[in-house]
Design an enzyme around this catalytic site. Sequence first.
Site, PDB file in Angstrom:
ATOM      1  N   ASP A  34      94.325 -47.846 -23.977  1.00  0.00           N
ATOM      2  CA  ASP A  34      94.707 -47.398 -25.324  1.00  0.00           C
ATOM      3  C   ASP A  34      94.494 -48.485 -26.379  1.00  0.00           C
ATOM      4  O   ASP A  34      94.585 -49.677 -26.086  1.00  0.00           O
ATOM      5  CB  ASP A  34      96.185 -46.964 -25.301  1.00  0.00           C
ATOM      6  CG  ASP A  34      96.563 -46.147 -26.520  1.00  0.00           C
ATOM      7  OD1 ASP A  34      95.660 -45.587 -27.178  1.00  0.00           O
ATOM      8  OD2 ASP A  34      97.767 -46.065 -26.824  1.00  0.00           O
ATOM      9  N   HIS A  51      85.801 -47.000 -29.283  1.00  0.00           N
ATOM     10  CA  HIS A  51      85.555 -46.458 -27.936  1.00  0.00           C
ATOM     11  C   HIS A  51      84.374 -47.179 -27.290  1.00  0.00           C
ATOM     12  O   HIS A  51      84.427 -47.558 -26.119  1.00  0.00           O
ATOM     13  CB  HIS A  51      85.294 -44.949 -28.004  1.00  0.00           C
ATOM     14  CG  HIS A  51      86.422 -44.167 -28.596  1.00  0.00           C
ATOM     15  ND1 HIS A  51      87.738 -44.368 -28.206  1.00  0.00           N
ATOM     16  CD2 HIS A  51      86.459 -43.204 -29.557  1.00  0.00           C
ATOM     17  CE1 HIS A  51      88.525 -43.548 -28.903  1.00  0.00           C
ATOM     18  NE2 HIS A  51      87.775 -42.833 -29.728  1.00  0.00           N
ATOM     19  N   LEU A 145      86.288 -50.326  -3.498  1.00  0.00           N
ATOM     20  CA  LEU A 145      87.299 -49.912  -4.484  1.00  0.00           C
ATOM     21  C   LEU A 145      87.067 -48.450  -4.840  1.00  0.00           C
ATOM     22  O   LEU A 145      85.926 -48.034  -5.052  1.00  0.00           O
ATOM     23  CB  LEU A 145      87.148 -50.769  -5.757  1.00  0.00           C
ATOM     24  CG  LEU A 145      87.987 -50.360  -6.974  1.00  0.00           C
ATOM     25  CD1 LEU A 145      89.424 -50.861  -6.836  1.00  0.00           C
ATOM     26  CD2 LEU A 145      87.399 -50.905  -8.273  1.00  0.00           C
TER      27      LEU A 145
HETATM   28  C1  IPE Z   1      96.472 -41.692 -23.864  1.00  0.00           C
HETATM   29  O1  IPE Z   1      96.324 -42.271 -25.100  1.00  0.00           O
HETATM   30  C2  IPE Z   1      95.181 -41.085 -23.399  1.00  0.00           C
HETATM   31  C3  IPE Z   1      94.103 -42.016 -23.085  1.00  0.00           C
HETATM   32  C4  IPE Z   1      94.133 -43.313 -23.162  1.00  0.00           C
HETATM   33  C5  IPE Z   1      92.888 -41.400 -22.625  1.00  0.00           C
HETATM   34  P1  IPE Z   1      96.622 -41.495 -26.464  1.00  0.00           P
HETATM   35  O2  IPE Z   1      96.303 -42.454 -27.546  1.00  0.00           O
HETATM   36  O3  IPE Z   1      95.928 -40.199 -26.465  1.00  0.00           O
HETATM   37  O4  IPE Z   1      98.193 -41.219 -26.354  1.00  0.00           O
HETATM   38  P2  IPE Z   1      99.292 -41.016 -27.487  1.00  0.00           P
HETATM   39  O5  IPE Z   1      98.817 -39.898 -28.352  1.00  0.00           O
HETATM   40  O6  IPE Z   1      99.414 -42.295 -28.229  1.00  0.00           O
HETATM   41  O7  IPE Z   1     100.542 -40.705 -26.744  1.00  0.00           O
HETATM   42  C1  IPE Z   2      92.281 -44.803 -26.389  1.00  0.00           C
HETATM   43  O1  IPE Z   2      92.229 -45.304 -27.683  1.00  0.00           O
HETATM   44  C2  IPE Z   2      91.082 -43.972 -26.054  1.00  0.00           C
HETATM   45  C3  IPE Z   2      91.345 -42.532 -25.944  1.00  0.00           C
HETATM   46  C4  IPE Z   2      92.499 -41.956 -26.050  1.00  0.00           C
HETATM   47  C5  IPE Z   2      90.215 -41.687 -25.680  1.00  0.00           C
HETATM   48  P1  IPE Z   2      92.729 -44.453 -28.921  1.00  0.00           P
HETATM   49  O2  IPE Z   2      91.580 -43.689 -29.451  1.00  0.00           O
HETATM   50  O3  IPE Z   2      93.914 -43.653 -28.578  1.00  0.00           O
HETATM   51  O4  IPE Z   2      93.121 -45.614 -29.934  1.00  0.00           O
HETATM   52  P2  IPE Z   2      94.397 -45.684 -30.870  1.00  0.00           P
HETATM   53  O5  IPE Z   2      95.597 -45.434 -30.005  1.00  0.00           O
HETATM   54  O6  IPE Z   2      94.221 -44.629 -31.909  1.00  0.00           O
HETATM   55  O7  IPE Z   2      94.378 -47.066 -31.421  1.00  0.00           O
HETATM   56 MG    MG Z   3      95.890 -44.057 -28.557  1.00  0.00          MG
END
Ligand code: IPE
Ligand code: IPE
Ligand code: MG
Length: 254
Positions: A34, A51, A145
């Site tokens: 995240d 990403h 792994l």
């Molecule tokens: C969780 O992160 C999903 C992934 C990392 C793929 P999100 O960014 O979607 O989660 P919330 O919305 O902060 O809970």
């Molecule tokens: C995690 O990063 C990747 C996915 C959920 C696909 P985010 O896109 O949620 O990044 P933030 O949380 O908005 O910084």
């Molecule tokens: Mg996120």
Amino acid sequence: MAKKVKQPSAHRNGIKPPKLERKQIPNHVAIVMDGNGRWAKSQGLPRTAGHEAGEKALVDIVNGAIEIGIKELSVYAFSTENWKRSPQEVKFLMGFNRDVIHSRRDELNDLGVKIRWVGREKRLWKTVVDELEQAESLTKNNKVLTLNMCINYGGRAEILDAAVAIAKDAMRKKIKPDALTEKSITKYLYAPLMSDVDLFIRSSGEQRTSNFLMWQSAYAEMVFLDVLWPDADRRTLWKAIEIYAERERRFGKA
Ligand code: IPE
Ligand code: IPE
Ligand code: MG
């Protein structure tokens, strides 16, 4: 003849994993990758650039996981809730996941990584499913792994899908409801062979599971780190493992 497995690459600074005893090393590590959007914002870039920047973090962590001796790594790449994002971001993430799996599969195969897709088929792009299935078949005999790519994954969706399949099997008299056990339920999960999560890591400072591996993480140790995912590398994983090594796991025992 067994194929020759490549050794993991060293970290670019040449640093080595911490010296820990075998029992201090988790068998199965789950990671909520995240913070890509916030990282991109901090750089004045569009979210999609975040990403893209996360790919090298994942690859470095896979190498670091092998170096330290982890056997199973589950990474959350797209949740069943991520469909709520803008159509442009969803489209980008689908294409990006498909391309990363395609371009990294040979390198992961050389390292002896077994790739496994964990998630729901419904709604997921067919091209993503195809890439995942090809990567699974290419790497199916690997033993170094297991990398669970959790794409279109949700813990509640997984339990719901299992409940539906169990109800159907009960109606067909394939199973007796009273004979169901916690162990037999796992046969209905997306990856029946997945082991329980020992260490659950989330980057970006958020302290929630966001529906990741609910069933499998019932007794996982939780480690929340402030680093944004694109800034993570194997040192992030090793740091979380050092925290894990200090924990006392009791599993309900006194
Ligand atoms: C969780 O992160 C999903 C992934 C990392 C793929 P999100 O960014 O979607 O989660 P919330 O919305 O902060 O809970
Ligand atoms: C995690 O990063 C990747 C996915 C959920 C696909 P985010 O896109 O949620 O990044 P933030 O949380 O908005 O910084
Ligand atoms: Mg996120």
